[in-house]
Design an enzyme around this catalytic site. Structure first.
Site, PDB file in Angstrom:
ATOM      1  N   GLU A   1     -25.214 -17.307 -13.944  1.00 12.94           N
ATOM      2  CA  GLU A   1     -24.603 -16.461 -13.156  1.00 12.94           C
ATOM      3  C   GLU A   1     -25.210 -15.991 -11.590  1.00 12.94           C
ATOM      4  OE1 GLU A   1     -25.157 -12.954 -15.733  1.00 12.94           O
ATOM      5  OE2 GLU A   1     -23.853 -14.044 -17.284  1.00 12.94           O
TER       6      GLU A   1
ATOM      7  N   CYS B   1     -37.732  11.201  24.489  1.00 12.93           N
ATOM      8  CA  CYS B   1     -37.410  11.681  25.945  1.00 12.93           C
ATOM      9  C   CYS B   1     -36.951  13.069  25.724  1.00 12.93           C
ATOM     10  CB  CYS B   1     -36.422  10.884  26.743  1.00 12.93           C
ATOM     11  SG  CYS B   1     -35.933  11.959  28.266  1.00 12.93           S
TER      12      CYS B   1
ATOM     13  N   SER C   1     -36.449  -5.536 -17.188  1.00 17.17           N
ATOM     14  CA  SER C   1     -36.161  -6.693 -15.926  1.00 17.17           C
ATOM     15  C   SER C   1     -36.460  -7.965 -16.416  1.00 17.17           C
ATOM     16  CB  SER C   1     -37.197  -6.226 -14.895  1.00 17.17           C
ATOM     17  OG  SER C   1     -38.470  -6.103 -15.616  1.00 17.17           O
TER      18      SER C   1
ATOM     19  N   TYR D   1     -21.932  -8.122 -16.175  1.00 15.30           N
ATOM     20  CA  TYR D   1     -22.577  -9.142 -16.541  1.00 15.30           C
ATOM     21  C   TYR D   1     -22.996  -9.107 -17.808  1.00 15.30           C
ATOM     22  CZ  TYR D   1     -26.567  -6.614 -14.510  1.00 15.30           C
ATOM     23  OH  TYR D   1     -27.624  -5.581 -14.497  1.00 15.30           O
TER      24      TYR D   1
ATOM     25  N   ARG E   1     -30.283   2.530 -14.128  1.00 17.77           N
ATOM     26  CA  ARG E   1     -31.160   1.966 -14.798  1.00 17.77           C
ATOM     27  C   ARG E   1     -32.407   2.923 -14.932  1.00 17.77           C
ATOM     28  NH1 ARG E   1     -36.012  -0.614 -14.368  1.00 17.77           N
ATOM     29  NH2 ARG E   1     -36.545  -2.557 -15.466  1.00 17.77           N
TER      30      ARG E   1
ATOM     31  N   CYS F   1     -34.558   8.171  33.082  1.00 13.13           N
ATOM     32  CA  CYS F   1     -34.630   9.139  33.760  1.00 13.13           C
ATOM     33  C   CYS F   1     -36.291   9.522  34.235  1.00 13.13           C
ATOM     34  CB  CYS F   1     -34.194  10.542  33.194  1.00 13.13           C
ATOM     35  SG  CYS F   1     -35.364  11.154  31.635  1.00 13.13           S
TER      36      CYS F   1
ATOM     37  N   LYS G   1     -34.930 -16.627  -7.936  1.00 18.98           N
ATOM     38  CA  LYS G   1     -34.611 -15.976  -6.489  1.00 18.98           C
ATOM     39  C   LYS G   1     -34.600 -16.931  -5.302  1.00 18.98           C
ATOM     40  CE  LYS G   1     -35.244 -12.026  -6.193  1.00 18.98           C
ATOM     41  NZ  LYS G   1     -36.136 -11.222  -6.380  1.00 18.98           N
TER      42      LYS G   1
ATOM     43  N   PHE H   1       2.299   1.890  -3.426  1.00 17.90           N
ATOM     44  CA  PHE H   1       1.122   2.355  -4.506  1.00 17.90           C
ATOM     45  C   PHE H   1       0.697   3.838  -4.094  1.00 17.90           C
ATOM     46  CE2 PHE H   1      -3.288   3.492  -5.288  1.00 17.90           C
ATOM     47  CZ  PHE H   1      -3.432   2.667  -6.677  1.00 17.90           C
TER      48      PHE H   1
ATOM     49  N   ASP I   1       0.976  -1.204   0.155  1.00 23.72           N
ATOM     50  CA  ASP I   1      -0.022   0.008  -0.004  1.00 23.72           C
ATOM     51  C   ASP I   1       1.017   1.344  -0.084  1.00 23.72           C
ATOM     52  OD1 ASP I   1      -2.073  -1.540   0.168  1.00 23.72           O
ATOM     53  OD2 ASP I   1      -2.737  -1.024   2.287  1.00 23.72           O
TER      54      ASP I   1
END
Length: 672
Positions: free
Chosen positions: A112, A423, A81, A224, A135, A408, A311, A35, A32
Site C-alpha cells: 500500500e 523594518c 506505529s 487502509y 491517533r 527605505c 521510507k 448538485f 455542480d
C-alpha cells in the site's frame, strides 16, 4: 405520494451518492449546478421541517464557527506505529523474518502507499459515523468528529450492505497538493508562516477549533485498515475491498503479492510513480494479508511484526548560490532568500529557497558563492539543508544579514524573543504600504476585485493610493487610470464597483483587513464579537484585551500599539467616513445576559424556536462555551427532540442536568 420525510431521506441518499461519485470515484454524474440545487432543496426542507433534522445530513458538512474544546477518547485497540525500513534489502529481510515466524507456511503480502498525512480512527455503528478520534499517543486521542464530518470523502452513512453493526476503520487525513498550494498562497499573502508540507497542514487543520474553516481548507481522506469483531472476510485485502464498496476511499494502488520479486518491483515502480499522485506520500507499507497469520505473528512493544513501512529517500541536490536577497513583507519582517542556479527536484525547477532569518544563515555558515544542498522529499517547500564546504572558494566572505532596510534604509530592529528582524518604518516603507493595500483588498478581507500585487504597486507609485482608506476616493483618478496600459473603462468600473460593495463587508473582516500585527482572521472574529465596535476596539486598553478568550499579551500589546499611532487612527476615521462597516449588528433578542458565564453546554436534538447554530450563538454571547461531547466538565445539556441516546445515557450516568428548549428559554427570560 412521497411524504416529506421520505423526500428528505431520498435527497440525502442521492446527495451522499453524488458526493461519493465526485470526491471518492472522481466520476461525477451531474453538474455542480444540479448538485447545488439538490442540496438547496434539502436545506430548505430541513429548515421547514426541523423535526426531521439529522446531524449526519450532508447539509451539515460545512462545519460551524463555534469554538469548542476537544474531549479525549481511549482507543479500544491501540494505534501502534510501524517499524521503518530504508532499503529494499531491509524489506527483504522483514519478509524473511515473517517466513520464519510462520514456520514456512505460505503467506501473501499486501502493498500500500504510505500517505503523508495525519492518522485517524473512525467508528461506525449501524452504518452511521459515531466518532472520529486522532491517533494521539496511540492509547488516547482527541475526538474530532465535527471536523471530520466536513471532509466530503468520508461517508457519514454507509452505502451497499454487509458491514458489521460496529467496526473501526483507520486511515489518513490528507491535504491534496492543490489545496495545499492554495492554502500556502493565502498564508504567504497574509505573511503567515508557510506550512512546510501537507502533513503539517493536515494535522494543524484537523485540530482547529473552527470546523467551518476546516471545511474551507479542503481536507481529504484515504483508508487502509478495518478492525472489528465480525469482519466480513478473514484477510486484509478483501476487507478493504468491502470497505471500498461501503463508500470509503481505499487506495487503488493497493496490491496483493506473493514473491519478493513482486515486492521489489512494487517499490521500484512507486519510487518514481508516486510523484504523479494528488497527495503527498513518504513511503510504502507492507502487511501480511491473513488476519490469522497476523495474530500468530503478534506485536513487539511498539509495532506489529506483521507489517513494516518502507521510507522513500528525500530528494536532494547540490547547486551554486548566486546571491542572497532580503525581502520586506507587509508587516515589515525582512526575509533572506537564497537565489540559486536552477535545479530540478521532485518534478519542479527550484530557483529560490527561504533562509528564514539571521540565525539560520549563521547556523548553516553560508558564504558567498557556496554550493548549497537543497532538499524537498516530503517537504514541498524547498529547504536549504547544508553546505558543501569542500567546494568553497578560498577567501569567500560569510553572508551577513543586512542591518538596514534594503528598500527605505531604516535601521532594522530585532523582534524581542523571536529570530526575525523588522523594518520599523511601517508608514514610509513602500513594500509594507503596498503589501497592506494588497492585503486590504483580498478575498477574505474586503474582497475588492481587480486589485492584486501589481495593481497595488501601480496605485501607490502613481500617488493615488497611499493607504487603504485612499481606495474609497480612487474614482477621482478614473481618467488618469484610463491612460495605463491594458486599463479599459469596464476594468476600472469593476474595480470601483468592488470598492463600493466592500462597504457591506462585516466588521470582523474590516479588523482583519487593517493589517494589525498578530491579528489574523480568527483573532479578528474574537475581537469583533467581544468588543462589537471599532470605537470600543480603539479605546480598549491592555487589560481589557487580555481578558478576552485566546487574546494573549502579545496580541493585546500589538492592538494597543496600532491604535496609539495617529496615522492609523486617521485611516480608520477616513474608512468610517467612506461608509465602511464599523460595528457588529445589534444583539439578537434575548441574548444580553451573562447567565451562562463559565458554563460548558452540550446541544443535542432538534428544536422548534431556534436552530442549533442560533442556540450555540446565544450560549456563547451569554458567556457560555459550547462542546460537542458530554463529559464531567459539562454543566448542562440543552436537549431537543430526538436527543442522541448515547449522550442521554452518558448524561444520566454523570448526573448532568438536562434542560428542555422551553426550560432553557425561560432561564434566559428570567435574566432579562
Amino acid at each position: 405520494m412521497e411524504s416529506v420525510k421520505q423526500q428528505i431521506e431520498r435527497l440525502r441518499a442521492e446527495i451522499d451518492r453524488h458526493n461519493h461519485q465526485y470526491y471518492v470515484l472522481n466520476s461525477p454524474e451531474i453538474s455542480d449546478y444540479d448538485f447545488d440545487m439538490m442540496l438547496k432543496q434539502l436545506e430548505s426542507l430541513e429548515k421547514e421541517y426541523p423535526e426531521y433534522d439529522d446531524p449526519l445530513s450532508p447539509t451539515h458538512r460545512v462545519g460551524s464557527d463555534i469554538n469548542k474544546a476537544f474531549e479525549q477518547w481511549e482507543h479500544r485497540r491501540p494505534m501502534l506505529s510501524l517499524g521503518n525500513t530504508y532499503s529494499i534489502t531491509e524489506v527483504d529481510e522483514w519478509v524473511a523474518r515473517v517466513r520464519e515466524g510462520l514456520m514456512d507456511e505460505p503467506f501473501r503480502i499486501v502493498g500500500e502507499m504510505k500517505f503523508d498525512g495525519t492518522s485517524i480512527s473512525l467508528t461506525y455503528e449501524h452504518g452511521r459515523l459515531v466518532r472520529a478520534v486522532t491517533r494521539g499517543d496511540g492509547t488516547r486521542g482527541d475526538i474530532v468528529t465535527d471536523n471530520v464530518m466536513t471532509i466530503r470523502s468520508v461517508p457519514l452513512t454507509l452505502q451497499g450492505s454487509g458491514w458489521p453493526d460496529e467496526f473501526e476503520i483507520r486511515g489518513e487525513i490528507l491535504l491534496p497538493w492543490k489545496a495545499f498550494d492554495r492554502l500556502n498562497a493565502e498564508r504567504e499573502f497574509n505573511e503567515e508562516p508557510l506550512f512546510a508540507n501537507p502533513r503539517n497542514a493536515a494535522a494543524g487543520t484537523l485540530k482547529m477549533q473552527n470546523s467551518a474553516e476546516v471545511a474551507r481548507r479542503g481536507l481529504d481522506a484515504v483508508f487502509y485498515y478495518l478492525l472489528g469483531d465480525n469482519l466480513p472476510y478473514d484477510n486484509h485485502f478483501d476487507n478493504m475491498e468491502a470497505a471500498r464498496s461501503w463508500g470509503f476511499r481505499v487506495s487503488p494502488e493497493m496490491k496483493l503479492m506473493t514473491t519478493i520479486e513482486e515486492i521489489d518491483a512494487y517499490i521500484a515502480h512507486w519510487d518514481v510513480a508516486r510523484k504523479e499522485l494528488p497527495w503527498a506520500t513518504d513511503g510504502l507499507v507492507f502487511k501480511v494479508n491473513s488476519l490469522r497469520q497476523q495474530l500468530n505473528l503478534g506485536y513487539t512493544a511498539k509495532s506489529p511484526r506483521w507489517a513494516v513501512a518502507y521510507k522513500f529517500a528525500a530528494e536532494r541536490a547540490l547547486t551554486p548560490l548566486r546571491y542572497v536577497s532580503f525581502e520586506v513583507g507587509r508587516m515589515g519582517v525582512v526575509t533572506p532568500v537564497a537565489n540559486l542556479d536552477p535545479v530540478l527536484l521532485s518534478g519542479t525547477v527550484v530557483k529560490r529557497a527561504s533562509l528564514h532569518n539571521a540565525d539560520i544563515i549563521r547556523r548553516l555558515d553560508i558564504h558567498e558563492g557556496d554550493h548549497l544542498y537543497v532538499e524537498k522529499g516530503g517537504e514541498i517547500i524547498p529547504k536549504i539543508t547544508g553546505v558543501d564546504v569542500s567546494a568553497r572558494v578560498p577567501g569567500s566572505m560569510p553572508v551577513e544579514f543586512v542591518t538596514e532596510c534594503p528598500v527605505c534604509g531604516t535601521p532594522l530592529v530585532r523582534v524581542e524573543g523571536e529570530a526575525s528582524h523588522m523594518c520599523p518604518n511601517k508608514l514610509g516603507c513602500a513594500p509594507q504600504i503596498c503589501g497592506r493595500i494588497e492585503h486590504f483588498v483580498g478575498r477574505r478581507m474586503m474582497n475588492i476585485d481587480g486589485i492584486g500585487e501589481e495593481m497595488s504597486v501601480t496605485l501607490y507609485e502613481n500617488g493615488w493610493v497611499k493607504d487603504p482608506a485612499d481606495l474609497y476616493s480612487l474614482g477621482r483618478y478614473r481618467n488618469e487610470m484610463l491612460e495605463l496600459p491594458g486599463m479599459g473603462p469596464r476594468t476600472i468600473d469593476r474595480m470601483l464597483e468592488g470598492i463600493e460593495a466592500s462597504k457591506q463587508v462585516s466588521f470582523d473582516r474590516v479588523i482583519f483587513a487593517l493589517s494589525i500585527m498578530f491579528v489574523g482572521e480568527t483573532v479578528a472574529k474574537k475581537l469583533a464579537r467581544s468588543l462589537r465596535s471599532m470605537d470600543a476596539l480603539m479605546s480598549a486598553d491592555f487589560d481589557t484585551l487580555v481578558a478576552i478568550d485566546d487574546i494573549g499579551p502579545r496580541i493585546a500589546q500589538s492592538v494597543v500599539d496600532y491604535f496609539s499611532h495617529p496615522l492609523n487612527r486617521d485611516i480608520v476615521e477616513r474608512l468610517r467616513a467612506a461608509g465602511v462597516c464599523m460595528s457588529m449588528p445589534d444583539e439578537p433578542e434575548g441574548v444580553a445576559s451573562g447567565v451562562f458565564d463559565g458554563k460548558t453546554v452540550v446541544i443535542s436534538g432538534t428544536f422548534s424556536h431556534h436552530s442549533r447554530d442560533e442556540y450555540k450563538e446565544i450560549i456563547e454571547r451569554n458567556g457560555g462555551k459550547n462542546s460537542g461531547s458530554v463529559s464531567k466538565k459539562t454543566d448542562f445539556i440543552l436537549a431537543g427532540e430526538n436527543m442522541g441516546p448515547a449522550k442521554l445515557e452518558k448524561a444520566r450516568t454523570l448526573g448532568i442536568t438536562i434542560l428542555s428548549e422551553d426550560e432553557f428559554l425561560n432561564m434566559l427570560s428570567a435574566q432579562q
